[in-house]
Design a protein around this motif. Structure first.
Motif, PDB file in Angstrom:
ATOM      1  N   ARG A  37       0.836  -1.293  -0.117  1.00  0.00           N
ATOM      2  CA  ARG A  37       0.023  -0.060   0.055  1.00  0.00           C
ATOM      3  C   ARG A  37       0.789   1.259   0.057  1.00  0.00           C
ATOM      4  NH1 ARG A  37      -3.664   0.655   5.124  1.00  0.00           N
ATOM      5  NH2 ARG A  37      -1.732   1.160   6.063  1.00  0.00           N
ATOM      6  N   THR A  38       1.644   1.287   0.900  1.00  0.00           N
ATOM      7  CA  THR A  38       2.838   2.390   0.827  1.00  0.00           C
ATOM      8  C   THR A  38       3.414   2.590  -0.636  1.00  0.00           C
ATOM      9  OG1 THR A  38       3.564   1.775   3.110  1.00  0.00           O
ATOM     10  CG2 THR A  38       4.950   3.224   2.047  1.00  0.00           C
ATOM     11  N   ARG A  57       2.093   1.818  -3.509  1.00  0.00           N
ATOM     12  CA  ARG A  57       1.120   2.251  -4.411  1.00  0.00           C
ATOM     13  C   ARG A  57       0.899   3.701  -3.856  1.00  0.00           C
ATOM     14  NH1 ARG A  57      -1.444   1.226  -8.313  1.00  0.00           N
ATOM     15  NH2 ARG A  57      -3.527   0.612  -7.530  1.00  0.00           N
ATOM     16  N   ALA A  58       0.871   4.224  -2.837  1.00  0.00           N
ATOM     17  CA  ALA A  58       0.660   5.613  -2.382  1.00  0.00           C
ATOM     18  C   ALA A  58       1.787   6.518  -2.969  1.00  0.00           C
ATOM     19  CB  ALA A  58       0.769   5.858  -0.785  1.00  0.00           C
ATOM     20  N   LYS A  59       3.246   5.767  -3.305  1.00  0.00           N
ATOM     21  CA  LYS A  59       4.340   6.687  -3.542  1.00  0.00           C
ATOM     22  C   LYS A  59       4.054   6.687  -5.158  1.00  0.00           C
ATOM     23  CE  LYS A  59       7.634   4.078  -2.087  1.00  0.00           C
ATOM     24  NZ  LYS A  59       9.406   3.777  -2.015  1.00  0.00           N
ATOM     25  N   GLY A  60       2.909   5.987  -5.825  1.00  0.00           N
ATOM     26  CA  GLY A  60       2.710   6.314  -7.143  1.00  0.00           C
ATOM     27  C   GLY A  60       3.238   5.082  -7.954  1.00  0.00           C
ATOM     28  N   LEU A  61       3.639   3.922  -7.486  1.00  0.00           N
ATOM     29  CA  LEU A  61       4.021   2.854  -8.304  1.00  0.00           C
ATOM     30  C   LEU A  61       2.619   2.084  -8.891  1.00  0.00           C
ATOM     31  CD1 LEU A  61       6.383   3.157  -6.544  1.00  0.00           C
ATOM     32  CD2 LEU A  61       6.635   0.526  -6.784  1.00  0.00           C
ATOM     33  N   THR A  62       2.631   1.757  -9.995  1.00  0.00           N
ATOM     34  CA  THR A  62       1.528   0.964 -10.587  1.00  0.00           C
ATOM     35  C   THR A  62       1.565  -0.406  -9.975  1.00  0.00           C
ATOM     36  OG1 THR A  62       2.711  -0.026 -12.329  1.00  0.00           O
ATOM     37  CG2 THR A  62       1.994   2.257 -12.944  1.00  0.00           C
ATOM     38  N   ARG A  63       0.420  -0.987 -10.114  1.00  0.00           N
ATOM     39  CA  ARG A  63       0.205  -2.225  -9.563  1.00  0.00           C
ATOM     40  C   ARG A  63       1.186  -3.235 -10.024  1.00  0.00           C
ATOM     41  NH1 ARG A  63      -5.178  -1.456 -10.842  1.00  0.00           N
ATOM     42  NH2 ARG A  63      -6.336  -1.468  -8.734  1.00  0.00           N
ATOM     43  N   GLN A 116       4.415  -2.545 -10.897  1.00  0.00           N
ATOM     44  CA  GLN A 116       5.482  -2.179 -10.328  1.00  0.00           C
ATOM     45  C   GLN A 116       5.568  -2.471  -9.041  1.00  0.00           C
ATOM     46  OE1 GLN A 116       5.087   2.182 -11.307  1.00  0.00           O
ATOM     47  NE2 GLN A 116       6.584   1.941 -12.818  1.00  0.00           N
ATOM     48  N   GLY A 122       8.330  -4.917  -8.204  1.00  0.00           N
ATOM     49  CA  GLY A 122       9.723  -4.343  -7.415  1.00  0.00           C
ATOM     50  C   GLY A 122       9.451  -4.551  -5.991  1.00  0.00           C
ATOM     51  N   HIS A 123       8.233  -4.872  -5.426  1.00  0.00           N
ATOM     52  CA  HIS A 123       8.096  -5.134  -3.792  1.00  0.00           C
ATOM     53  C   HIS A 123       7.613  -6.289  -3.531  1.00  0.00           C
ATOM     54  CE1 HIS A 123       9.274  -1.030  -2.565  1.00  0.00           C
ATOM     55  NE2 HIS A 123       8.840  -0.520  -3.704  1.00  0.00           N
TER      56      HIS A 123
END
Lengths: 314, 534
Positions: free
Chosen positions: A213-214, A216-222, A224, A228-229
């Motif tokens: 969630r963090t 995604r809140a930074k602006g990563l797409t689903r 990414q 990435g995480h």
């Protein structure tokens, strides 16, 4: 990290010692005298006794264990009773088939499982997920030797793309790879199915974590956030399965080796057991145990490389 | 001109209405408080702005941010806004960061993902932002991993990540709820400074009215998915026009009616208690280093008395509690209950154990979900032997805590958090102990429920002559329900005394700092007479 490594190494050595004791003890208990088996039913007791003496079977048990252990440390695994060649040579020969086969199968399994697992996790609950999960269910359920025969029928007999069996050796690398392709596919599919399911469930779990969630809140797409995480955090169970699969593929390919007439390790053990070639059984099992423990060790190292918390704690 | 203007926001999740008629207006650079109890829809409102609603959500209405309606934007546009113009931090700092990546990478990622900087530049900015949130380079290099940081430090990293691109709006969802008071004060201070220095609007979501009173210029109160009242903070607190707002404020300051018990005989005597843990060896041959979690603690709790124990996380309160309950052995000193020695493990007689019971913080995790309430409440009978009238006693205990005897046939998931805590109290009461240890027993409850449970505890204390050891990090609660209080720090009791005396005239610097750090609704706001009606 250094302490982590040292601890893992100590546990590796201890596991090997315990495994060698168990293997030796089991072989001692198994009924059947290799000497009388080698000489046939009509051999006189004197000849058998002479052979037993020559094979060192009359020595006390602890001494034989010690000889065996020291021999192995020096790379001497003894002489095969039936083949009359050094076991080391025999195993080395078979490994040139089994090792590439296992690696190829594992490579294929990973290449199929990762995209499948990622897609299923990314589209969880939707059609693509159901499709992947359905396919893996079938992959787990199909007996791989039956699937191997289908492969032979289609790609060897009908289209004549690959040989139906046998192994020509590595003098022509391309021919060798061609001979191993169908068996590798047959071995890889069920493993790929299991791996894809494990990867999907691990990913689905990590996708529910707060740090996704963090991200995604930074602006990563689903996507990414997934790659990435989530992926790295989901790797621990996947690596565990991968390690187990490699160990299984190395020796457990016996049925597939039989279907394709491959001179692999699985068939070697099988024959050695039926012929009471105990020195071969002992040594090959020991080598397999060593391989499994080594793979576990490497998987442990990979855990540490992936997860900084493990490095610290150990 | 508002930075964010929300009108008629409504939300359903799988057809279930969650929000309706939500109207908010946040000006550029202002701190806006959004308060309400759990389940009131505060977080869902924020997630609706971020476009991060759960699957199956349908949001209608309008949320104009800088002239763009956030509810209508395509996902592609939203990913550009998130982290760039609107950023968000969350409640639980322990799990909000990816454990596998360094803090530097995670802060730099905000810039990288928005293509705002090259790799080297992003790292430089990450360094700058971490410095800004109070994590200087010498002690907090970029190469640290989250597990090497405390909760407060992790929340600072989360803030650094959120402000990396200097967003116009930062949404902070219960950013300090999981933190200690002194850490909370520092984080709130940091957020206030950031809003001021960077001209960043802050939407502060919290259940804590005192935090809002302290921080926000405007505030909106939510209940059951609706905004029941909104306006400038001070007039809203003074006027208390809406019944619900008034009830919330009253509940947050609630002091249960209780008489101080006349001092009884000594019940619990702790003398020189030491509890040590072995840490991992630094090298193979070195001895284990020891951590003294409880370092020579002595105190006496008298029958019928209410004794508070306050301190920040890691100060040793829980370790001390476990030793008092006979769950862990001491390495020094002794604990006596009445005339008998408390020992850990099997050596301790069940009859002695039966004289003390405990209520824990988490009303969700402290019950076996597969047992019915009857069995859950009757559990302590294994210490005393199950009486013939066990069922009647369970019914009576449930009745005493304000539940119906018929509830004993239900499972725990059928109850709310407050009801579960009542069941936990019934379970503690059933074998008539002399002492109940309340370990953060009301910390997870909403203010109104908390007020009710505190009343219940006060009533039970009077009627049964119970002694309470009340452990909490919440100073206002401890102040309202205890006769004496002890302040614990780093394994030691640093101050002890009558509760009012300690709170009004603390002697130790640490106690002073703790009390000063706790946010409070200003006393002046409590006089509704001079309320300025907006």
């Amino acid at each position: 990290m250094q302490r982590y490594l040292v601890r893992r190494l100590i546990s590796l050595v201890l596991s090997l010692v315990v495994a060698s004791l168990v293997i030796f003890a089991v072989i001692e208990i198994v009924p059947g005298d290799p000497a009388s088996y080698m000489l046939g039913l009509n051999a006189s007791p004197e000849t058998v006794a002479a052979l037993r003496d020559r094979l060192g079977l009359n020595e006390p048990v602890p001494l034989r264990y010690l000889h065996w252990l020291v021999g192995m440390l020096q790379g001497d695994f003894g002489q095969s009773y039936t083949y009359k060649v050094p076991v080391a040579e025999l195993v080395a020969q078979r490994l040139t088939v089994s090792l590439p086969l296992a690696l190829l199968a594992l490579l294929l399994a990973t290449a199929i499982a990762f995209p499948a697992g990622l897609i299923a996790a990314a589209r969880r609950g939707r059609a693509a997920d159901s499709a992947v999960m359905g396919a893996t269910q079938i992959g787990v359920a199909l007996p791989n030797f039956w699937f191997a025969m289908l492969l032979v029928l289609a790609f060897a007999l009908h289209w004549r793309l690959f040989p139906a069996g046998g192994f020509p050796g590595w003098s022509e690398p391309l021919a060798g790879i061609r001979a191993l392709t169908l068996p590798a596919i047959a071995l890889a599919l069920p493993q790929a199915a299991i791996l894809a399911r494990v990867l999907r469930s691990a990913l689905v779990e990590t996708l529910g974590q707060d740090y996704i969630r963090t991200a995604r809140a930074k602006g990563l797409t689903r996507g990414q956030a997934l790659v990435g995480h989530a992926l790295r955090n989901a790797m621990i169970p996947v690596l565990t399965i991968l390690g187990m699969q490699f160990s299984f593929l190395l020796a457990g390919a016996i049925i597939i080796e039989n279907v394709f007439y491959l001179p692999g390790l699985g068939r070697l053990i099988f024959q050695a057991i039926t012929q009471r070639d105990l020195i071969v059984v002992e040594s090959v099992v020991m080598i397999l145990v060593f391989a499994v423990i080594l793979v576990t060790f490497l998987v442990d190292l990979a855990y540490g490389a992936i997860d900084p918390r493990l490095r610290k704690r150990a | 001109m508002s930075l964010l203007a929300v009108s008629d926001l409504a939300l359903t999740i799988h057809g279930v209405p969650i929000l309706r008629d939500v109207d908010l207006a946040i000006a550029p650079g202002e701190i806006f408080g959004l308060v309400g109890e759990s389940g009131s829809g505060k977080s869902m409102t924020a997630l609706a702005f971020m476009g991060l609603l759960p699957h199956g959500s349908l949001a209608t209405g309008e949320a104009l941010f800088d002239g763009e309606d956030l509810l209508c934007l395509p996902e592609r546009r939203l990913t550009r806004l998130r982290g760039n113009d609107i950023a968000m931090i969350f409640q639980e700092p322990m799990t909000a960061l990816n454990p596998m990546k360094t803090i530097g990478d995670q802060v730099a990622e905000t810039l990288r993902v928005h293509r705002a900087a090259t790799r080297a530049e992003a790292r430089a900015v990450a360094r700058d932002r971490l410095d800004r949130v109070g994590l200087p380079e010498d002690r907090f290099p970029l190469t640290l991993y989250p597990h090497e940081l405390s909760g407060g430090q992790r929340q600072r990293v989360a803030i650094a990540m959120a402000i990396a691109l200097r967003p116009k709006l930062l949404i902070a969802d219960e950013p300090t709820t999981a933190l200690d008071v002194t850490t909370q004060a520092q984080i709130l201070d940091l957020l206030r400074g950031l809003a001021r220095d960077e001209d960043m609007a802050l939407l502060l979501i919290t259940h804590d009215l005192a935090v809002v009173a302290d921080m926000a210029r405007h505030v909106a109160v939510m209940k059951d998915g609706r905004v029941v009242e909104a306006g400038a903070t001070e007039p809203l607190f003074r006027a208390r026009r809406e019944d619900y707002t008034r009830r919330l404020i009253v509940a947050s300051e609630h002091v249960p009616a209780r008489r101080s018990a006349p001092p009884g005989a000594d019940l619990l005597t702790v003398s020189g208690a030491v509890r040590e843990y072995l840490l991992p060896r630094p090298s193979a041959l070195a001895p284990h280093p020891r951590l003294r979690a409880v370092d020579g603690v002595s105190f006496t709790l008298r029958a019928g008395e209410s004794l508070g124990l306050v301190g920040e996380s890691g100060c040793g309160k829980s370790t001390l509690t476990r030793a008092i309950l006979g769950l862990d052995p001491l390495q020094g000193g002794r604990i006596r209950l009445g005339e008998e020695e408390v020992t850990a493990g099997r050596k301790m007689a069940p009859a002695l154990r039966a004289r003390m019971q405990v209520v824990f913080q988490d009303p969700y995790g402290s019950f076996n979900p597969r047992h019915r309430v009857e069995r859950l409440v009757a559990e302590p009978f294994h210490l005393t032997g199950r009486p013939r009238d066990a069922r009647d006693r369970v019914a009576a205990a449930l009745d005493e805590v304000g539940l119906k005897p018929a509830d004993m046939a239900k499972y725990i998931h059928e109850f709310s958090g407050g009801q579960r805590q009542r069941i936990a109290i019934a379970r503690a009461l059933i074998i008539r102990p002399d002492l109940i240890v309340l370990d953060e027993a009301v910390s997870a409850l909403d203010v109104r429920v908390r007020a009710q449970v505190l009343d219940l505890l006060a009533r039970l204390q009077q009627s049964h002559g119970l002694a309470y050891l009340f452990i909490s990090h919440d100073l206002s609660v401890v102040r309202s329900v205890t006769d004496r209080v002890m302040v614990m720090r780093a394994g030691r009791i640093v101050e002890e005394g009558a509760t009012e005396a300690v709170f009004t005239a603390p002697q130790e610097a640490y106690t002073k700092a703790l009390i000063a750090a706790a946010p409070r609704i200003p006393d002046a706001w409590k006089e509704p007479a001079d309320a300025t009606r907006p």
